[in-house]
Design a protein around this motif. Structure first.
Motif, short mmCIF file in Angstrom:
data_model
loop_
_atom_site.label_atom_id
_atom_site.label_comp_id
_atom_site.label_asym_id
_atom_site.label_seq_id
_atom_site.Cartn_x
_atom_site.Cartn_y
_atom_site.Cartn_z
N GLU A 232 -18.00 2.10 -3.27
CA GLU A 232 -16.95 2.07 -4.27
C GLU A 232 -15.89 3.07 -3.85
N ARG A 233 -14.67 2.59 -3.59
CA ARG A 233 -13.64 3.44 -3.02
C ARG A 233 -12.35 3.38 -3.84
N PHE A 234 -11.81 4.57 -4.17
CA PHE A 234 -10.47 4.61 -4.76
C PHE A 234 -9.48 4.17 -3.69
N PHE A 235 -8.66 3.16 -4.01
CA PHE A 235 -7.83 2.52 -2.98
C PHE A 235 -6.35 2.83 -3.12
N ASP A 236 -5.81 2.82 -4.34
CA ASP A 236 -4.37 3.03 -4.47
C ASP A 236 -4.02 3.40 -5.91
N LEU A 237 -2.85 4.00 -6.05
CA LEU A 237 -2.28 4.32 -7.36
C LEU A 237 -0.86 3.79 -7.36
N VAL A 238 -0.59 2.82 -8.23
CA VAL A 238 0.68 2.10 -8.19
C VAL A 238 1.45 2.34 -9.48
N HIS A 239 2.73 2.67 -9.36
CA HIS A 239 3.59 2.78 -10.53
C HIS A 239 4.08 1.38 -10.91
N VAL A 240 3.98 1.06 -12.19
CA VAL A 240 4.37 -0.26 -12.68
C VAL A 240 5.43 -0.12 -13.77
N GLU A 241 6.26 -1.15 -13.91
CA GLU A 241 7.32 -1.11 -14.91
C GLU A 241 6.76 -1.13 -16.32
N ASN A 242 5.69 -1.88 -16.52
CA ASN A 242 5.05 -1.97 -17.82
C ASN A 242 3.59 -2.35 -17.60
N THR A 243 2.83 -2.41 -18.67
CA THR A 243 1.40 -2.70 -18.54
C THR A 243 1.05 -4.09 -19.05
N SER A 244 2.00 -5.01 -18.98
CA SER A 244 1.68 -6.39 -19.33
C SER A 244 0.73 -6.96 -18.29
N SER A 245 -0.07 -7.92 -18.69
CA SER A 245 -1.06 -8.49 -17.79
C SER A 245 -0.42 -9.10 -16.55
N LEU A 246 0.72 -9.76 -16.71
CA LEU A 246 1.38 -10.41 -15.57
C LEU A 246 1.88 -9.38 -14.57
N THR A 247 2.47 -8.28 -15.08
CA THR A 247 2.95 -7.22 -14.19
C THR A 247 1.79 -6.58 -13.42
N LEU A 248 0.69 -6.30 -14.11
CA LEU A 248 -0.47 -5.70 -13.45
C LEU A 248 -1.03 -6.63 -12.39
N GLN A 249 -1.08 -7.93 -12.68
CA GLN A 249 -1.57 -8.88 -11.69
C GLN A 249 -0.67 -8.90 -10.45
N GLN A 250 0.63 -8.95 -10.67
CA GLN A 250 1.56 -9.00 -9.55
C GLN A 250 1.46 -7.76 -8.67
N GLU A 251 1.36 -6.59 -9.30
CA GLU A 251 1.25 -5.36 -8.53
C GLU A 251 -0.08 -5.28 -7.78
N LEU A 252 -1.14 -5.74 -8.41
CA LEU A 252 -2.44 -5.76 -7.75
C LEU A 252 -2.39 -6.67 -6.54
N TYR A 253 -1.84 -7.84 -6.70
CA TYR A 253 -1.76 -8.80 -5.59
C TYR A 253 -0.87 -8.27 -4.45
N LYS A 254 0.18 -7.52 -4.80
CA LYS A 254 1.03 -6.93 -3.76
C LYS A 254 0.23 -5.97 -2.89
N VAL A 255 -0.57 -5.13 -3.55
CA VAL A 255 -1.39 -4.16 -2.80
C VAL A 255 -2.40 -4.88 -1.93
N LEU A 256 -3.09 -5.87 -2.50
CA LEU A 256 -4.08 -6.62 -1.74
C LEU A 256 -3.44 -7.35 -0.57
N SER A 257 -2.30 -7.97 -0.81
CA SER A 257 -1.61 -8.71 0.25
C SER A 257 -1.16 -7.79 1.38
N TYR A 258 -0.67 -6.60 1.01
CA TYR A 258 -0.20 -5.64 2.03
C TYR A 258 -1.33 -5.27 2.98
N HIS A 259 -2.54 -5.21 2.45
CA HIS A 259 -3.69 -4.83 3.27
C HIS A 259 -4.52 -6.04 3.71
N ASN A 260 -3.91 -7.22 3.63
CA ASN A 260 -4.57 -8.46 4.08
C ASN A 260 -5.91 -8.71 3.37
N LEU A 261 -5.93 -8.44 2.09
CA LEU A 261 -7.09 -8.75 1.26
C LEU A 261 -6.75 -9.96 0.39
#
Length: 358
Positions: free
Chosen positions: A126-155
């Motif tokens: 279990e590894r702490f991977f990233d800390l991302v600043h988001v514009e808001n905490t809506s579910s869609l925004t959180l999903q988009q930011e999560l996918y950006k991080v995963l995509s950047y690292h080819n996950l």
């Protein structure tokens, strides 16, 4: 090269490893404490003539590699190296995401991302991977930011096999929550509500059902806030009971009129048998659940073990309910006698608020 080895290897990496702050309130040359980064460079230079010559005599206050911008750049490089290492460990295996969102000190929303996976050797990690600043905490925004991080690292998000976070509606909502959005892309990303958070919710819910217990925590918060300036504020209140009483009395004598009136009420609460009794009671109960709470947060915890611990904790509470009151009363009585707190006569009638005599 000597400058880089000194500032990066010997200082930045050590401070990051120890989770220490870098900057000081005053980093000027005449400052008595320039902050951890510059002070540690000074310390190293005091034992190395070459470092002293290169760093102190020619650099401090002038060289860009001592500036905070340079420190942040190096930290970003170190963080990227850590992320690459975690990505290598993950490989092409399936993984789980554990998320939490909160505000920083500047009230900016941020999302913490933790990956849980089995590495090439079959070891659960279990590894702490990233800390991302988001514009808001809506579910869609959180999903988009999560996918950006995963995509950047080819996950690949389709490889998500588990989701874990708290029970907020934007996270676990059945239709529009983050859980539901991820399930649309990865149908096997099963959601698991944090077990330790569930235990916390259960305890909070149980305390709210009993008015004296709920009032106790409200009063306790007030007492802690008032004595926050005390040097002993981080110690257990029972062990510093006399000191807290002294602080409150000093405020009653030396504070302004508003402070004296408020603190006088708080002091009466602190020195009441009811408050002390509930304090001891909650200490016993929370002590019984502490081991369970810690166990539920372990990385390698299994559901079967967790359920066994829950059963054991329930047995402890039930045994305390049946046989623990006499010992508890003796502890409270001894504590009250030590601190000159009046003990009520247990043989007389007691009338609860809007209730019958007992």
């Amino acid at each position: 090269m000597l400058r880089l080895k000194t500032s990066i290897v010997a200082v930045l990496r050590w401070l990051a490893l120890q989770n220490c702050s870098f900057k000081g309130l005053d980093e000027s040359v005449n400052s008595k404490n320039q902050g951890n980064f510059l002070e540690l460079i000074n310390f190293i230079a005091s034992y190395n003539k070459d470092v002293n010559k290169v760093i102190l005599q020619n650099a401090l206050g002038n060289a860009s590699y001592t500036f905070s911008t340079f420190q942040k750049e190096i930290l970003q490089i170190l963080a990227k190296n850590v992320q690459d290492k975690i990505r290598t460990e993950t490989g092409e295996s399936k993984f789980c995401v554990i998320l939490d969102e909160s505000q920083d000190r500047e009230l900016r929303e941020q999302m913490a991302i933790v990956l849980r996976f089995v590495d090439h050797d079959g070891i659960l990690k279990e590894r702490f991977f990233d800390l991302v600043h988001v514009e808001n905490t809506s579910s869609l925004t959180l999903q988009q930011e999560l996918y950006k991080v995963l995509s950047y690292h080819n996950l690949n998000p389709k490889n998500i096999r588990g989701q874990g976070y708290d029970g907020a509606s934007n996270m676990r909502g059945e239709f529009n929550g983050l859980k539901a959005l991820i399930l649309k892309d990865s149908p096997y990303a099963y959601y698991v509500h944090c077990f330790a958070h569930r235990l916390q919710l259960a305890l909070v819910g149980a305390t709210k059902e009993v008015i004296p217990i709920q009032q106790f925590f409200t009063k306790l918060a007030i007492i802690v806030n008032i004595v926050d300036a005390s040097s002993k504020r981080h110690d257990n209140i029972l062990r510093t009971f006399a000191s807290i009483g002294t602080v409150l009395l000093s405020i009653i004598k030396e504070g302004n009129s508003e402070q004296r009136a408020n603190v006088d009420v708080v002091y009466d609460t602190l020195m009441s048998f009811e408050f002390i009794f509930i304090f001891h009671l909650m200490r016993e109960l929370l002590g019984m659940t502490a081991s369970l709470c810690q166990a539920l947060q372990r990385r390698g915890q299994y559901i079967v073990n967790a359920m066994s611990l829950v059963s054991t904790t329930k047995d402890l509470i039930q045994n305390f309910r049946l046989t623990g009151w006499d010992d508890l009363y003796q502890k409270v009585k001894s504590f009250c006698e030590k601190h000159n707190v009046d003990i009520p006569d247990m043989t007389t009638l007691y009338t609860a608020a809007k209730g019958r005599s007992h």
